[in-house]
Design an enzyme around this catalytic site. Structure first.
Site, PDB file in Angstrom:
ATOM      1  CG  ASP A  96      22.638  -9.681-103.023  1.00  0.00           C
ATOM      2  OD1 ASP A  96      21.665  -9.045-103.486  1.00  0.00           O
ATOM      3  OD2 ASP A  96      23.553 -10.131-103.743  1.00  0.00           O
ATOM      4  CB  SER A 110      14.110 -11.881-114.189  1.00  0.00           C
ATOM      5  OG  SER A 110      15.117 -10.908-114.365  1.00  0.00           O
ATOM      6  CB  SER A 133      21.915  -1.444-117.147  1.00  0.00           C
ATOM      7  OG  SER A 133      20.844  -1.209-116.263  1.00  0.00           O
ATOM      8  CD  GLU A 193      23.278  -4.610-103.700  1.00  0.00           C
ATOM      9  OE1 GLU A 193      23.303  -5.653-104.362  1.00  0.00           O
ATOM     10  OE2 GLU A 193      23.769  -4.511-102.562  1.00  0.00           O
ATOM     11  N   GLY A 215      27.721  -9.213-113.344  1.00  0.00           N
ATOM     12  CA  GLY A 215      28.386  -9.372-114.642  1.00  0.00           C
ATOM     13  C   GLY A 215      28.766  -8.025-115.239  1.00  0.00           C
ATOM     14  CE  LYS A 221      21.661  -9.446-117.645  1.00  0.00           C
ATOM     15  NZ  LYS A 221      20.859  -8.362-117.109  1.00  0.00           N
ATOM     16  N   GLY A 263      17.279  -5.370-102.007  1.00  0.00           N
ATOM     17  CA  GLY A 263      18.118  -6.541-102.254  1.00  0.00           C
ATOM     18  C   GLY A 263      19.575  -6.138-102.184  1.00  0.00           C
TER      19      GLY A 263
HETATM   20  C1  LIG Z   1      20.846  -7.834-115.896  1.00  0.00           C
HETATM   21  C2  LIG Z   1      20.654  -6.391-115.702  1.00  0.00           C
HETATM   22  C3  LIG Z   1      21.358  -5.687-114.713  1.00  0.00           C
HETATM   23  C4  LIG Z   1      22.291  -6.373-113.738  1.00  0.00           C
HETATM   24  O1  LIG Z   1      23.359  -6.989-114.392  1.00  0.00           O
HETATM   25  P1  LIG Z   1      24.264  -8.078-113.651  1.00  0.00           P
HETATM   26  O2  LIG Z   1      25.285  -8.451-114.632  1.00  0.00           O
HETATM   27  O3  LIG Z   1      23.352  -9.218-113.265  1.00  0.00           O
HETATM   28  O4  LIG Z   1      24.793  -7.423-112.433  1.00  0.00           O
HETATM   29  C5  LIG Z   1      21.174  -4.324-114.632  1.00  0.00           C
HETATM   30  N1  LIG Z   1      20.329  -3.673-115.442  1.00  0.00           N
HETATM   31  C6  LIG Z   1      19.627  -4.312-116.403  1.00  0.00           C
HETATM   32  C7  LIG Z   1      18.714  -3.519-117.262  1.00  0.00           C
HETATM   33  C8  LIG Z   1      19.765  -5.687-116.564  1.00  0.00           C
HETATM   34  O5  LIG Z   1      19.073  -6.316-117.502  1.00  0.00           O
END
Ligand SMILES: *Cc1c(COP(=O)(O)O)cnc(C)c1O
Length: 326
Positions: free
Chosen positions: A211, A79, A305, A205, A183, A54, A209
């Site tokens: 969706d 969150s 991620s 996902e 994103g 992020k 959830g």
């Molecule tokens: C935000 C996040 C996601 C999902 O990312 P999006 O861009 O909302 O799809 C996945 N893994 C981690 C660790 C995140 O912080």
């Protein structure tokens, strides 16, 4: 019609974050490769600054603000990891930041957000609208709202993760990306399409959830109530508009993973690869392990991620998993 961002925008974002974001390592596990009969490349965004990809989108978005916007400050709701990304990027750029955060956000994420100097405003995620609270504060104080995923500068910033991965390891057959609001998946899809055109792109996902899967398969955005899952980074109620348009065009399918599968992958990362990965960061590996037959002989990219965990929660999940195994 919305104008969709392109790979050129991902390239421009890569230039802006250079020297600020880490070029995270790509790792492999020979045990896993042997087990799958495939070659898996993990892009370790759990080792990114503030512990998740992020930071990429946040820093790119804030870099694009003009002088007067920077002076008034920014606001975001999140969150957790988007909050930390904005807080860190804002502090590096000298911009005041306010974060609207759920009461039950993981303690480590809240503490880190405040540690980067952002102001936190709390809300109840099951009963209050974070959008309303954010808009009110933005109107009152002139803050610029930085959305977590439905925002081109954020999308293309996140896409730099896949760009780095493919530039480092070469073209791939399949790419697995955790999916919340989309994103990361949309940005990685832009980069993957450009750099490895034959590569299939999959979003993953939490099953509670799904969706994104429903939206992808029905052709219009499906909205659900906040799902209960340990994957707190993907508890989004729906995909963003820009994200969905890119996902529909570039993504092959959306898979899901159960909390149990996520814990299993979390244990694999800890014991085999010495990596601390948060539940949401385990989505890609969980999907790959559930689809081994179709992946044999392939070159696979997986975006890990994030790695931000509450240690008490993390150790409890792993201890429970370990005791079930023997
Ligand atoms: C935000 C996040 C996601 C999902 O990312 P999006 O861009 O909302 O799809 C996945 N893994 C981690 C660790 C995140 O912080």
């Amino acid at each position: 019609m919305i104008t969709l961002p392109t790979y050129d925008d991902v390239v421009a974002a890569a230039g802006r974050i250079e020297g600020y974001a880490h070029k995270t390592p790509v790792m492999q596990s020979s045990i896993l490769n042997r087990e799958l009969g495939a070659e898996v490349f993990f892009k370790c965004e759990n080792l990114q600054r503030m512990g998740a990809f992020k930071f990429r989108g946040a820093f790119n978005a804030l870099s694009l603000l003009d002088e007067s916007q920077r002076k008034r400050g920014v606001i975001a709701f999140s969150s957790g990891n988007h909050a930390q990304g904005i807080a860190l990027a804002a502090s590096l750029l000298g911009i005041p930041a306010t974060i609207v955060m759920p009461l039950d956000a993981p303690k480590a994420k809240r503490a880190a957000t405040e540690g980067y100097g952002a102001k936190v405003v709390e809300y109840d995620r099951y009963n209050q609208s974070r959008e309303d609270i954010t808009r009110e504060l933005a109107d009152k104080f002139g803050y610029t709202i930085v959305p977590a995923y439905d925002y081109a500068p954020v999308i293309v910033g996140q896409g730099t993760a896949a760009k780095e991965l493919i530039e480092e390891v070469g073209e791939l057959d399949a790419m697995f990306v955790p999916l919340g609001g989309g994103g990361l998946l949309a940005g990685c899809a832009l980069a993957t399409r450009a750099l490895s055109p034959a590569c299939k792109i999959y979003g993953v996902e939490p099953q509670a959830g799904n969706d994104g899967q429903q939206s992808f398969r029905s052709g219009s955005i499906v909205k659900i109530s906040t799902p209960k899952t340990i994957a707190d980074g993907a508890q989004t109620p729906s995909l963003g508009q820009i994200n969905f348009s890119i996902i529909q065009r570039d993504v092959s399918d959306i898979y899901t993973a159960t909390d149990e599968q996520l814990v299993e992958s979390m244990a694999f990362f800890a014991s085999r690869m010495k990596l601390i990965v948060e539940p949401t960061g385990c989505l890609g590996l969980a999907a790959v392990r559930a689809n081994t037959d179709s992946l044999r002989g392939k070159r696979i990219g997986i975006i890990i991620s994030g790695g931000n965990v509450d240690l008490d929660n993390y150790s409890r999940l792993l201890a429970k998993f370990a005791s079930q195994k023997d």
